[in-house]
Every structure is written in structure tokens, then in C-alpha cells.
Write a protein that holds these residues in place. Sequence first.
Motif, PDB file in Angstrom:
ATOM      1  N   ASP A   1       7.248  11.694 -18.330  1.00  0.00           N
ATOM      2  CA  ASP A   1       5.919  11.110 -18.514  1.00  0.00           C
ATOM      3  C   ASP A   1       5.040  11.435 -17.300  1.00  0.00           C
ATOM      4  O   ASP A   1       5.401  11.161 -16.164  1.00  0.00           O
ATOM      5  CB  ASP A   1       6.092   9.598 -18.683  1.00  0.00           C
ATOM      6  CG  ASP A   1       4.779   8.868 -18.849  1.00  0.00           C
ATOM      7  OD1 ASP A   1       3.769   9.505 -19.188  1.00  0.00           O
ATOM      8  OD2 ASP A   1       4.786   7.639 -18.644  1.00  0.00           O
ATOM      9  N   GLU A   2       3.881  12.029 -17.536  1.00  0.00           N
ATOM     10  CA  GLU A   2       2.951  12.383 -16.465  1.00  0.00           C
ATOM     11  C   GLU A   2       1.825  11.355 -16.317  1.00  0.00           C
ATOM     12  O   GLU A   2       0.789  11.652 -15.756  1.00  0.00           O
ATOM     13  CB  GLU A   2       2.339  13.772 -16.735  1.00  0.00           C
ATOM     14  CG  GLU A   2       3.291  14.925 -16.541  1.00  0.00           C
ATOM     15  CD  GLU A   2       3.599  15.208 -15.070  1.00  0.00           C
ATOM     16  OE1 GLU A   2       2.768  14.916 -14.199  1.00  0.00           O
ATOM     17  OE2 GLU A   2       4.704  15.720 -14.802  1.00  0.00           O
TER      18      GLU A   2
ATOM     19  N   ARG B   1       3.373   8.064 -12.028  1.00  0.00           N
ATOM     20  CA  ARG B   1       3.042   8.613 -10.711  1.00  0.00           C
ATOM     21  C   ARG B   1       2.981   7.482  -9.672  1.00  0.00           C
ATOM     22  O   ARG B   1       3.480   7.629  -8.561  1.00  0.00           O
ATOM     23  CB  ARG B   1       1.702   9.351 -10.821  1.00  0.00           C
ATOM     24  CG  ARG B   1       1.405  10.292  -9.713  1.00  0.00           C
ATOM     25  CD  ARG B   1       0.200  11.170 -10.053  1.00  0.00           C
ATOM     26  NE  ARG B   1       0.523  12.252 -10.944  1.00  0.00           N
ATOM     27  CZ  ARG B   1       1.054  13.415 -10.575  1.00  0.00           C
ATOM     28  NH1 ARG B   1       1.307  13.631  -9.301  1.00  0.00           N
ATOM     29  NH2 ARG B   1       1.322  14.359 -11.447  1.00  0.00           N
TER      30      ARG B   1
ATOM     31  N   PRO C   1       3.925  18.310 -10.485  1.00  0.00           N
ATOM     32  CA  PRO C   1       4.419  17.595 -11.670  1.00  0.00           C
ATOM     33  C   PRO C   1       5.415  16.502 -11.254  1.00  0.00           C
ATOM     34  O   PRO C   1       6.128  16.628 -10.254  1.00  0.00           O
ATOM     35  CB  PRO C   1       5.115  18.672 -12.489  1.00  0.00           C
ATOM     36  CG  PRO C   1       4.621  19.977 -11.955  1.00  0.00           C
ATOM     37  CD  PRO C   1       4.239  19.732 -10.525  1.00  0.00           C
ATOM     38  N   ILE C   2       5.478  15.440 -12.027  1.00  0.00           N
ATOM     39  CA  ILE C   2       6.362  14.308 -11.714  1.00  0.00           C
ATOM     40  C   ILE C   2       7.818  14.761 -11.605  1.00  0.00           C
ATOM     41  O   ILE C   2       8.537  14.323 -10.698  1.00  0.00           O
ATOM     42  CB  ILE C   2       6.226  13.195 -12.783  1.00  0.00           C
ATOM     43  CG1 ILE C   2       4.833  12.585 -12.738  1.00  0.00           C
ATOM     44  CG2 ILE C   2       7.273  12.117 -12.611  1.00  0.00           C
ATOM     45  CD1 ILE C   2       4.541  11.787 -11.505  1.00  0.00           C
TER      46      ILE C   2
END
Length: 155
Positions: A2-3, A8, A131-132
Motif C-alpha cells: 500500500d502506497e 508512509r 516506494p514504500i
Amino acid sequence: MDESPETRQRLSDRIEQRQQAIRSYLGRERPRRNRLSNISIVGSALAAMLTAGPAAGGTGFTEAVQGIFSLGDDSVVWRFLCLAAVILSVAAALATNFANSHALADRVTAAETANAQLDGLQDTLNFGHIPIDDALKLYQQYVAQVPFVDQVPSR
């Protein structure tokens, strides 16, 4: 993965918690490392100085010390110098061994490095340049370098 901004933020919070634990560790262990190093260095140097006087000056040195302190017997000078040198040597050896037995210098260096890496990761994560999934992998790599740092309890 999940971004989302929430994901985050969760990773960012986790990084901050780990950094708090590392800063706490460094706050305790840096002074200890420095203290042990100083005891070792100063103790060794003073022990060498106490033995250098009689070695270089011989009986003239001990007679001079005897006269300065109005001692009745020069054997008291020898006993004091030898005892002081032994005590300082033992203190230096103990300080060195305490520092080495716990790999204190290496651990402090590893914690400082991990903290700096986490700082960079935090900045990169906050500005959205990673990116995560990649950020999580880096986080895991960085904290794996400091398994001896206890995790701060969650709030």
C-alpha cells in the motif's frame, strides 16, 4: 504494498521510534566509551611516568624525591612509585578490557551509522522519493545493524 499516506506515516513513525531508541543508547554508551578510553590512556601514561623517573634518574631521582617530601628512608619512595604504577596499570588494563569485552566502540559506531542512515531514509520517505517496499527493506537492513539497541515501547 500500500502506497497510501497512512502507510508512509506508519513507517515514518516506526523510523522515529527506532531513532529514539538509538539516541537513548548513544546517550548512555558514548560517555561510557569515552570514560573507559580516557582511563586507559591516562592510567597507562601515568604508570609509565612513575617508572620512568627512577629508571632514568636512578638513586639520584629517589634521593631528590626523598628530600622534597622529607622522607626518612628512600625505600618509601620506591614503594610508593611501584604501588602507584601497579594501581594505574591495573586500572588501565581493566578499562581496556571492559571496553573490548563488550565491543563498545564498535557498537557505538554501528549505532551512529544506523542513526545517520535512518535520518536519510526518513527524509527520502517524507519527500516521497522512494516506494514504500524499498523504504521498508532499507529500514530492515539499517536496524539489523543494531540488534543490541532495545526498542522503545510504543506509545
